[in-house]
Design a protein around this motif. Structure first.
Motif, PDB file in Angstrom:
ATOM      1  N   ALA A 184      64.338  55.469  49.965  1.00 28.39           N
ATOM      2  CA  ALA A 184      64.776  54.068  50.028  1.00 28.39           C
ATOM      3  C   ALA A 184      64.624  53.505  51.434  1.00 28.39           C
ATOM      4  N   ASN A 185      64.998  54.293  52.442  1.00 28.14           N
ATOM      5  CA  ASN A 185      64.896  53.827  53.819  1.00 28.14           C
ATOM      6  C   ASN A 185      63.437  53.562  54.184  1.00 28.14           C
ATOM      7  N   ASN A 186      62.573  54.508  53.839  1.00 26.12           N
ATOM      8  CA  ASN A 186      61.148  54.355  54.125  1.00 26.12           C
ATOM      9  C   ASN A 186      60.571  53.163  53.361  1.00 26.12           C
ATOM     10  N   GLY A 187      60.882  53.092  52.074  1.00 23.85           N
ATOM     11  CA  GLY A 187      60.341  52.006  51.255  1.00 23.85           C
ATOM     12  C   GLY A 187      60.760  50.640  51.748  1.00 23.85           C
ATOM     13  N   ASN A 188      62.020  50.517  52.129  1.00 26.29           N
ATOM     14  CA  ASN A 188      62.515  49.210  52.573  1.00 26.29           C
ATOM     15  C   ASN A 188      62.010  48.841  53.960  1.00 26.29           C
ATOM     16  N   TRP A 189      61.842  49.814  54.845  1.00 29.21           N
ATOM     17  CA  TRP A 189      61.266  49.516  56.159  1.00 29.21           C
ATOM     18  C   TRP A 189      59.802  49.101  56.027  1.00 29.21           C
ATOM     19  N   GLN A 190      59.070  49.790  55.173  1.00 32.68           N
ATOM     20  CA  GLN A 190      57.662  49.389  54.992  1.00 32.68           C
ATOM     21  C   GLN A 190      57.586  48.030  54.293  1.00 32.68           C
ATOM     22  N   TRP A 191      58.567  47.725  53.446  1.00 31.92           N
ATOM     23  CA  TRP A 191      58.640  46.383  52.845  1.00 31.92           C
ATOM     24  C   TRP A 191      58.795  45.340  53.947  1.00 31.92           C
ATOM     25  N   ALA A 192      59.736  45.594  54.866  1.00 34.52           N
ATOM     26  CA  ALA A 192      60.014  44.633  55.940  1.00 34.52           C
ATOM     27  C   ALA A 192      58.815  44.452  56.860  1.00 34.52           C
ATOM     28  N   ALA A 193      58.087  45.535  57.110  1.00 33.74           N
ATOM     29  CA  ALA A 193      56.937  45.475  58.031  1.00 33.74           C
ATOM     30  C   ALA A 193      55.691  44.914  57.355  1.00 33.74           C
ATOM     31  N   GLY A 194      55.699  44.855  56.013  1.00 36.06           N
ATOM     32  CA  GLY A 194      54.521  44.389  55.284  1.00 36.06           C
ATOM     33  C   GLY A 194      53.509  45.483  55.013  1.00 36.06           C
ATOM     34  N   THR A 195      53.832  46.722  55.376  1.00 36.85           N
ATOM     35  CA  THR A 195      52.862  47.820  55.277  1.00 36.85           C
ATOM     36  C   THR A 195      52.988  48.626  53.988  1.00 36.85           C
ATOM     37  N   GLY A 196      54.024  48.325  53.209  1.00 36.30           N
ATOM     38  CA  GLY A 196      54.358  49.159  52.062  1.00 36.30           C
ATOM     39  C   GLY A 196      53.612  48.815  50.790  1.00 36.30           C
ATOM     40  N   CYS A 197      53.936  49.569  49.737  1.00 37.58           N
ATOM     41  CA  CYS A 197      53.212  49.406  48.472  1.00 37.58           C
ATOM     42  C   CYS A 197      53.544  48.075  47.805  1.00 37.58           C
ATOM     43  N   ASP A 198      54.785  47.670  47.901  1.00 35.05           N
ATOM     44  CA  ASP A 198      55.231  46.443  47.229  1.00 35.05           C
ATOM     45  C   ASP A 198      56.071  45.714  48.257  1.00 35.05           C
ATOM     46  N   SER A 199      55.419  44.990  49.136  1.00 36.67           N
ATOM     47  CA  SER A 199      56.101  44.568  50.353  1.00 36.67           C
ATOM     48  C   SER A 199      56.053  43.065  50.549  1.00 36.67           C
ATOM     49  N   ALA A 200      56.911  42.620  51.476  1.00 33.24           N
ATOM     50  CA  ALA A 200      56.857  41.222  51.892  1.00 33.24           C
ATOM     51  C   ALA A 200      55.510  40.988  52.575  1.00 33.24           C
ATOM     52  N   PRO A 201      54.825  39.874  52.284  1.00 35.68           N
ATOM     53  CA  PRO A 201      53.536  39.635  52.944  1.00 35.68           C
ATOM     54  C   PRO A 201      53.710  39.507  54.455  1.00 35.68           C
ATOM     55  N   TYR A 202      52.652  39.798  55.195  1.00 37.88           N
ATOM     56  CA  TYR A 202      52.764  39.833  56.654  1.00 37.88           C
ATOM     57  C   TYR A 202      53.233  38.503  57.230  1.00 37.88           C
ATOM     58  N   PHE A 203      52.959  37.411  56.498  1.00 34.71           N
ATOM     59  CA  PHE A 203      53.297  36.089  57.032  1.00 34.71           C
ATOM     60  C   PHE A 203      54.725  35.659  56.684  1.00 34.71           C
ATOM     61  N   ARG A 204      55.476  36.502  55.939  1.00 32.08           N
ATOM     62  CA  ARG A 204      56.887  36.179  55.693  1.00 32.08           C
ATOM     63  C   ARG A 204      57.684  36.693  56.887  1.00 32.08           C
ATOM     64  N   ILE A 205      58.184  35.765  57.672  1.00 31.86           N
ATOM     65  CA  ILE A 205      58.921  36.124  58.881  1.00 31.86           C
ATOM     66  C   ILE A 205      60.268  35.413  58.847  1.00 31.86           C
ATOM     67  N   PHE A 206      61.318  36.172  58.605  1.00 29.89           N
ATOM     68  CA  PHE A 206      62.660  35.588  58.528  1.00 29.89           C
ATOM     69  C   PHE A 206      63.012  34.930  59.856  1.00 29.89           C
TER      70      PHE A 206
END
Length: 423
Positions: free
Chosen positions: A349-371
């Motif tokens: 979960a930690n790995n998956g969610n960090w890669q989501w936040a960075a945009g590098t993961g399998c099912d992630s926030a796009p690189y241009f989504r910047i909170f």
């Protein structure tokens, strides 16, 4: 006699492998191994070790009522098993499966050794409803996008019924001296794991994003270490809240991603992100760790983490996104810091969610989504109730100025990501 090996399943009820073990004619020795390959790298006051220790002590107290105990060992698992077979005549060993890379290799080594000594090894699915290859695409390949995985999970779930697995009182009669925490090499942590409370799950989707409400269940460390089963929580979620059920399915999604793609532990899931040039400024990383970025929601989250071993879910997204996008610091550094501090730390979960936040993961926030952390604060903690709880110096001269200006950081992140991705 038989042995049941406690791992991520620290409970006597609704425990599949323990239940199976107690159905046998032979009495069962309950075993827990403090694995030095894991614990030697932890701080001496690690909150998770205190939590595990106190949980085992409660289990031991329960077992004493039936004239049994938990056998506690400290060392490398393979060496412990070599000792055990010389001390006891063991027929069979039972444990619940684990899906992390280290656990898989450990269990394979132990199983091969025990089998070589003509000892039966029996492993069971327990920490998930569906394990690594039970929810896959029509061609047998793993899902790498959450929504189709979730849909398949739900359609498959209708085919199964959840049953409680309560052990028979078939434990080996013996008494051990329960060790002290100090004898394991640790001291009691000042961080206490909160008791969990599932009373507000029916409101989960309405209140989940507002940290000041503080009606979080706090069940995550109990699920992580198996004091409560995934089956129990899923039963409750089915009756109370579809959004909460989705979060439990996310947990199983990330577990199967880690199983099928173990490279994610150290590498980007999407290799096209390998060319991102992280800045990795050490002073800025330290400021983020301490909660001294000058962005109140980020700082509140990091100070909550440092003081309690916990951080609210919405705030985890904001702090992680800030590190990767605003500061352009490699997600692996943030992931490792969370791994050190979180009482509910779970690799997948930690790995998956960090890669989501960075945009590098399998099912992630796009690189241009910047909170925008300032807008996140206005939206989710507008009266600063959560922020003031953790950032005591918010209105003092000592509180730092923003470490970076949002508009500048956003444009820098977009430029860096586009350059790395050749866009």
């Amino acid at each position: 006699m038989n042995v049941f090996w406690f791992r991520r399943d620290l409970r006597l009820e609704d425990n599949v492998a323990l239940y199976k073990a107690t159905l046998e004619k032979e009495p069962v020795i309950p075993l827990f191994i403090f694995d030095i390959d894991i614990i030697d790298s932890l701080p001496k006051d690690d909150a998770r070790i205190t939590f595990i220790f106190n949980t085992l002590k409660k289990i031991d107290t329960e077992l004493k009522k039936v004239n049994s105990s938990v056998l506690i060992k400290i060392g490398k698992p393979i060496e412990i098993w070599k000792e055990l077979i010389s001390e006891y005549k063991i027929d069979k060993v039972f444990y619940n499966k684990d899906y992390e890379p280290y656990a898989i290799s450990r269990d394979l080594e132990v199983a091969q050794f025990l089998n070589s000594k003509n000892i039966g090894v029996f492993s069971y699915k327990d920490q998930v409803v569906f394990e690594e290859s039970e929810v896959v695409k029509a061609d047998g390949l793993p899902y790498t996008v959450f929504t189709p995985y979730k849909n398949k999970w739900l359609s498959k779930f209708n085919d199964i019924s959840l049953s409680e697995n309560n052990p028979k009182s078939n434990f080996y009669n013996f008494k051990t001296v329960f060790p002290s925490l100090e004898s394991i090499g640790f001291v009691e942590s000042k961080i206490k794991v909160k008791r969990y409370n599932l009373a507000h799950l029916d409101q989960y989707d309405a209140i989940r994003d507002f940290p000041f409400v503080d009606k979080t269940s706090y069940v995550s460390p109990y699920l992580r270490f198996g004091l409560v089963s995934a089956r129990k929580l899923i039963k409750i979620a089915l009756k109370s809240n579809a959004t909460y059920l989705s979060e439990l399915i996310w947990r199983e999604f990330f577990m199967q991603i880690l199983f099928h793609f173990p490279k994610v532990v150290t590498q980007n899931f999407k290799s096209k992100y390998n060319q991102i040039e992280w800045r990795n400024n050490e002073q800025e990383f330290e400021a983020w760790c301490k909660g001294e970025t000058g962005y109140p929601m980020v700082d509140a989250g990091m100070r909550q983490l440092n003081q309690t071993g916990y951080m609210h879910n919405r705030v985890r997204m904001v702090t992680a996104g800030f590190l990767c996008k605003h500061l352009l610091i490699d997600w692996r550094l943030g992931e490792a810091y969370f791994a050190e501090k979180l009482v509910d730390y779970d690799l997948s979960a930690n790995n998956g969610n960090w890669q989501w936040a960075a945009g590098t993961g399998c099912d992630s926030a796009p690189y241009f989504r910047i909170f925008n952390p300032t807008e996140q604060l206005k939206k989710f903690d507008k009266n600063l109730e959560y922020t003031n709880t953790w950032v005591k110096d918010l209105n003092e001269f000592t509180y730092p100025q923003p470490i970076v200006e949002h508009k500048f950081a956003r444009e820098r992140a977009l430029f860096t990501y586009k350059k790395g991705l050749n866009l």
